[in-house]
Scaffold this active site. Sequence first.
Site, short mmCIF file in Angstrom:
data_model
loop_
_atom_site.label_atom_id
_atom_site.label_comp_id
_atom_site.label_asym_id
_atom_site.label_seq_id
_atom_site.Cartn_x
_atom_site.Cartn_y
_atom_site.Cartn_z
N LYS A 52 37.75 32.69 38.95
CA LYS A 52 38.74 32.95 40.00
C LYS A 52 38.73 31.81 41.01
O LYS A 52 39.78 31.33 41.45
CB LYS A 52 38.46 34.29 40.70
CG LYS A 52 38.83 35.49 39.84
CD LYS A 52 38.27 36.80 40.40
CE LYS A 52 38.58 37.94 39.43
NZ LYS A 52 37.84 39.17 39.70
N GLN A 96 34.54 42.30 43.95
CA GLN A 96 34.32 42.35 42.51
C GLN A 96 33.60 43.66 42.13
O GLN A 96 32.59 44.02 42.74
CB GLN A 96 33.49 41.13 42.08
CG GLN A 96 33.35 40.97 40.58
CD GLN A 96 34.66 40.64 39.87
OE1 GLN A 96 35.54 40.01 40.42
NE2 GLN A 96 34.78 41.09 38.64
N ASP A 119 44.02 43.29 44.46
CA ASP A 119 43.68 44.00 43.22
C ASP A 119 44.61 45.18 42.97
O ASP A 119 44.68 45.70 41.86
CB ASP A 119 42.25 44.57 43.34
CG ASP A 119 41.20 43.77 42.60
OD1 ASP A 119 41.55 43.14 41.59
OD2 ASP A 119 40.04 43.79 43.05
N1 GUN Z 1 35.85 43.93 37.52
C1 GUN Z 1 36.45 43.89 36.31
N2 GUN Z 1 37.78 43.73 36.45
C2 GUN Z 1 38.02 43.66 37.76
C3 GUN Z 1 39.20 43.48 38.54
O1 GUN Z 1 40.32 43.38 38.04
N3 GUN Z 1 39.02 43.45 39.89
C4 GUN Z 1 37.82 43.59 40.47
N4 GUN Z 1 37.77 43.55 41.80
N5 GUN Z 1 36.72 43.76 39.79
C5 GUN Z 1 36.81 43.79 38.45
#
Ligand code: GUN
Length: 282
Positions: A52, A96, A119
């Site tokens: 990211k 996350q 998200d």
């Molecule tokens: N962990 C696995 N996929 C995601 C996601 O799309 N967003 C977040 N914040 N954590 C994750």
Amino acid sequence: MTKIIDGKKIAEEIREELKSEVLALGEKGIVPGLVVILVGEDSASQVYVRNKERVAKEIGINSEVVRLPAETSQEELEKIISKYNADEKIHGILVQLPLPNNIDAKRIINLIDPKKDVDCFHPENVGRMMIGDARFLPCTPAGILELLERSEVAVEGKNVVIVGRSNIVGKPLAVMLINLGATVTVCNSKTKNLKEICASADILVSATGRAGLICEEMVKQDSVVVDVGINRDAEGKLVGDVDYIHVCDKTHCITPVPGGVGPMTIMMLMRNTILAAKNSLS
Ligand code: GUN
């Protein structure tokens, strides 16, 4: 002839489009800002967060990563989120998941300013999406729809079967497809007659995290198969939920793992961050 949907290439196309959007925003004096908060040492999460950070940089998004020890308390994490809620330079906040067990993830998600919830996990944003008035679209489902659209797969009027009912993929994807006029069936790995239901799908999406769950007899001839699974096989190789080698030739088009849905998820996060920055202007 089966078409392999190249998620990496499509994600790169979108990356170039997003770069232009960031440049245009720059002329208005705005640099989109994203903070990613990682608590603990989960190894998959560390890879996701690094990716990211890298993609944000490539696009020109100002990204910050906050790495916190697994022992971080609820109170400390809440304080950090409140700080970023108030920070005008930060337009997107991503915590996350999964969070360590000592932290109440629901309370954390509820605390994020919904305008910065890139998200799309906050109940306000989930509710808005449900009624067709979305502020953001959740990243993985949005990536799937973008892949289908750019591969000229229409969803309106199609029978879509989703295997997996998570809050991150299965449930929101079902809602988004319903809003687009698809007929949606949501199954899980324990569904009775799973084989027959899957075999009736014009578009089959699997998001279960079970390698090899979707075998050839579960797939209709000339259908579209989207594999959201990320699993390791016995040799440690990255594989999806679909028995790709045996299923591939039967489909009209299919997403591979890796290189299918995965690269799209990050790009949709960047798109949401840019959208949040644009929304902050009004
Ligand atoms: N962990 C696995 N996929 C995601 C996601 O799309 N967003 C977040 N914040 N954590 C994750």
